[in-house]
Design an enzyme around this catalytic site. Sequence first.
Site, mmCIF file in Angstrom:
data_model
loop_
_atom_site.group_PDB
_atom_site.id
_atom_site.type_symbol
_atom_site.label_atom_id
_atom_site.label_comp_id
_atom_site.label_asym_id
_atom_site.label_seq_id
_atom_site.Cartn_x
_atom_site.Cartn_y
_atom_site.Cartn_z
ATOM 1 N N LYS A 8 0.844 -1.204 0.000
ATOM 2 C CA LYS A 8 0.000 0.000 0.000
ATOM 3 C C LYS A 8 0.875 1.247 0.000
ATOM 4 C CE LYS A 8 -3.805 -2.372 2.317
ATOM 5 N NZ LYS A 8 -4.482 -2.684 3.590
ATOM 6 N N GLN A 25 -3.927 -1.212 9.930
ATOM 7 C CA GLN A 25 -4.012 -2.569 9.371
ATOM 8 C C GLN A 25 -4.588 -3.537 10.415
ATOM 9 O OE1 GLN A 25 -3.258 -3.392 6.110
ATOM 10 N NE2 GLN A 25 -4.086 -5.409 6.587
ATOM 11 N N ASP A 72 -10.561 3.410 4.692
ATOM 12 C CA ASP A 72 -11.015 2.023 4.619
ATOM 13 C C ASP A 72 -12.543 1.946 4.605
ATOM 14 O OD1 ASP A 72 -8.907 0.240 4.350
ATOM 15 O OD2 ASP A 72 -8.416 0.259 6.494
#
Length: 294
Positions: A55, A99, A122
């Site tokens: 990412k 994460q 997200d």
Amino acid sequence: MAEARIIDGKAFADRLRARVAERAAKVKQQHGITPGLAAVLVGDDPASAVYVRNKEKAVAEAGMASFPHRLPATTSEAELLALVAKLNADPAIHGILVQLPLPKQINAERIVDAVDPAKDVDGFHPVNVGRLASGREGLVPCTPLGCMMLLEDTLGTLEGKDAVVVGRSNIVGKPMAALLLAANCTVTIAHSRTTDLPAVCRRADILVAAVGRAEMVRGDWIQPGATVIDVGINRVPGAEPGKTKLVGDVAFAEAKAVAGAITPVPGGVGPMTIACLLANTVTAACRQNGVAVP
Ligand SMILES: NC(=O)c1ccc[n+]([C@@H]2O[C@H](COP(=O)([O-])OP(=O)(O)OC[C@H]3O[C@@H](n4cnc5c(N)ncnc54)[C@H](OP(=O)(O)O)[C@@H]3O)[C@@H](O)[C@H]2O)c1
């Protein structure tokens, strides 16, 4: 019958990443804003480390600013909450990604809730979940957003289609179903307690599999000509001893003989997730600064 068209998610994602890089460059040039993403990794889970590294690499390649944060596995919930508060307050950071999964001493829901919804690239914060459910502008989870782009590119309008989503997780199944509903599909959500899952799947013009079970969806579960989106990523033993390979939740060889179009694994949905994360970060940067997304 002709074999299914293979939906090339890798090629689509490459084009999307190039478009996002152009958008980021315009925002920088016209408004002096460099879209910035902070990626937080707690602990040393090897799979999570690879995801986060990929990412961050993609962020840098798109000409955006990357703010990596690596915390030890012993980090307390209070310490992580303090970091999130700092990132929320930093105007150079437009997207925050923590994460998952997190070490067991940290309550993941409390962390998700602490991220500023405007920076929640997200799309997991309850405010963004609520906005998606009620058809309001927000940030949409990356994997289902990528699936929708592939579906619209393959089918054009989705209106009136029978869509079946297998899996009801908060990160894939539920937001996928909400997006399909918003696109005027007739949506069924199936899960581990669904009765006669093969028959439910056979109704689908659009079948999305997000289960996490290698090759569970068989060829005879698929309506001839259906569009199949395989979200699953499962590592299984490969042909050679000691080697492994990735397969999806759909038995690809069987399915491609029946479906009209299908995403492969790897090279289908996977690359779209990162491309959509970049897109969400540029969108978030523009909204936070009150400028139009180029
Ligand atoms: N391509 C990407 O970028 C990407 C991103 C995220 C996830 N994934 C992959 O997508 C898959 C799903 O991920 P997830 O996070 O949504 O998984 P998850 O949280 O484990 O959810 C799995 C869902 O599948 C359902 N399920 C499990 N066994 C089933 C069965 N035998 N029949 C019908 N439904 C069943 C579960 O039902 P219940 O709710 O009843 O338990 C649950 O709703 C995984 O392979 C994951 O690696 C890929």
